[in-house]
Scaffold this active site. Sequence first.
Site, PDB file in Angstrom:
ATOM      1  N   HIS A 308       0.850  -1.190   0.000  1.00 55.05           N
ATOM      2  CA  HIS A 308       0.000   0.000   0.000  1.00 55.05           C
ATOM      3  C   HIS A 308       0.885   1.238   0.000  1.00 55.05           C
ATOM      4  CE1 HIS A 308      -3.215  -2.602   2.137  1.00 55.05           C
ATOM      5  NE2 HIS A 308      -3.494  -2.521   0.847  1.00 55.05           N
ATOM      6  N   LEU A 480       3.865   0.385   4.566  1.00 55.33           N
ATOM      7  CA  LEU A 480       4.564  -0.639   5.361  1.00 55.33           C
ATOM      8  C   LEU A 480       3.867  -1.993   5.297  1.00 55.33           C
ATOM      9  CD1 LEU A 480       5.336   1.524   8.536  1.00 55.33           C
ATOM     10  CD2 LEU A 480       6.736   1.225   6.494  1.00 55.33           C
ATOM     11  N   HIS A 481       3.333  -2.332   4.118  1.00 56.60           N
ATOM     12  CA  HIS A 481       2.598  -3.586   3.976  1.00 56.60           C
ATOM     13  C   HIS A 481       3.109  -4.441   2.815  1.00 56.60           C
ATOM     14  CE1 HIS A 481      -0.806  -0.910   5.736  1.00 56.60           C
ATOM     15  NE2 HIS A 481       0.009  -1.340   6.686  1.00 56.60           N
ATOM     16  N   PRO A 482       4.414  -4.689   2.698  1.00 59.12           N
ATOM     17  CA  PRO A 482       4.887  -5.577   1.626  1.00 59.12           C
ATOM     18  C   PRO A 482       4.306  -6.971   1.819  1.00 59.12           C
ATOM     19  CG  PRO A 482       6.623  -5.214   3.239  1.00 59.12           C
ATOM     20  CD  PRO A 482       5.507  -4.278   3.595  1.00 59.12           C
TER      21      PRO A 482
END
Length: 568
Positions: A308, A480-482
């Site tokens: 995101h 911060l959503h890999p």
Amino acid sequence: MSTNPGHRGSRRAGEVFDFIIVGGGAAGCVLANRLSEDPSTRVLLLEAGRSDYPWDLYIHMPGAFQFTIGKRLYDWKYESDPEPHMHGRRISHPRGKVLGGSSSINAMNFQRGNPLDYERWGADPGMEKWDFAHCLPYFKRMENAIDSGDEWRGDAGPLKIERGPAKNPLFDAMFEAVQQAGYSLTDDVNGYRQEGFSTFDRNIYRGRRLSAARAYLHPVKRRPNLHVRTQALVTGVIMRGKRAVGVSYSRLGRAHTAFGEEIILSGGAINSPQLLQLSGIGNARELHAVGVAPIHDLPGVGENLQDHLETYVQYACKQPVTLAPALKWRNRPKIGLQWLLTHTGPAATNHFECGGFIRSDETIEYPNLMFHMLPLAIRVDGTAHPGHGYQGHIGPMYSDARGSLKIKSSDPRQHPSMVFNYLSTEQDRHEWVQSIRVARHILTQPAFDAFNAGELSPGPSVQSDEQILDWVRREAETGLHPSCTAKMGTDSASVLDPSTLRVWGIDGLRVVDASSMPHITNGNIYAPVVMLAEKAADLILGNTPLQPLEQEFYRSSSDQAEVPGLSD
């Protein structure tokens, strides 16, 4: 060409376990707890970072989370390659390098995602048992949702979840403004209806961060069959043909080996595919090129990278009601002392206490934008507006941009190459323009008139679609959503068998973490990862899975035809 580091060592040289878990983040902590419940089962958990010591205020004080980002004691400090559609910027990607992983350094927002996220998972071939009905019982098993009491939420799980108090006048203005803008309120974004605005759940309990380590690992660390080793960097999976039999790792300058019946990678969407590639599992041609001997050609490893992207629309504030005084050095000792003595005050919250999920237009089936409010105007790097200000964070949740992750060499200490390809698609660019217009529409409603002293960012000069996109290219940061780099599925791009989470073509090796997801979910991904690990634990142990729960959920396409704001 160098040999695979996973081949080194003999079975006699290392200890033997039933399960070896690589990575002490959210998924690893869940698995360590669940897999060690049987006292006859030996479990080893290896974490490359240090322990989350009880005296480390930056971890346990919710308001201090920004001090962990970019610090080598807490953060892997990953960085993307120059992003081709973001003016060649390298985007910083903080990831937790400490027990608890990113759950020990993140912003503590707790969001399941939309039920239709899991319907999308379940619609993929072979993924039928990952639909919402099959995932809901695991969400309930993990939760103790203190401020939510209905059939949608759990009340006895390890994760004690509190709602944000949202007492600041700016939060009141936001709730009034979104209704003026034509949006709805909802009782619980993690319950029957995600669409709408509400106070947000946080993994904070009694004024302290409740990380996965605190919730799942610390209560069981004294089990004699559970061995937890920190500062242990796994350098390769030891293979015997097409079977994983152990791991090699470095700890305090010494090389070690450990052997196990099952090896489970839980290092996250960056570390897990990196370790697979270092161990010879991935695109054979690309592994050859960087000096790693291929063991199993599996081209999907490191592909399908999703994230995101988000940014914030900032306004100066007429009234002194923001958190700006808390940033002043002269006030920090008092705030810190208040937290130490009572676990209350500005340091006892993450300040992202409310927000919502909305659709950008009427063609969208379910919410594709996330908005949350912060009573402060501050950048990710800590640079704040010198006076009083506030901001709305916003970004699309379902970009169709896809990136990839590839190792650069056989050195496990060298960070991999990552390109996320943000803003590379027409859909992504279109939804970003909509995002900024939606945020402005909300933040300029009459409810904010008493506070609005003018837009700080992007600023009044940024109006056209191209101006907005140029600003996003210059300013947007990772949410911060890999995720999704070793996805479950049955097609040629899949890495994991959905029924077992085993790596296709390899015995004794599984991946359980954000990389296992086939599609990113709507919102922060900590809660979905914990759910995934809870469900995976039953699959690994051969337990009878929890019975699916066929509960109705809100479907916006059938209940609401119009989406406000963009044409006003």
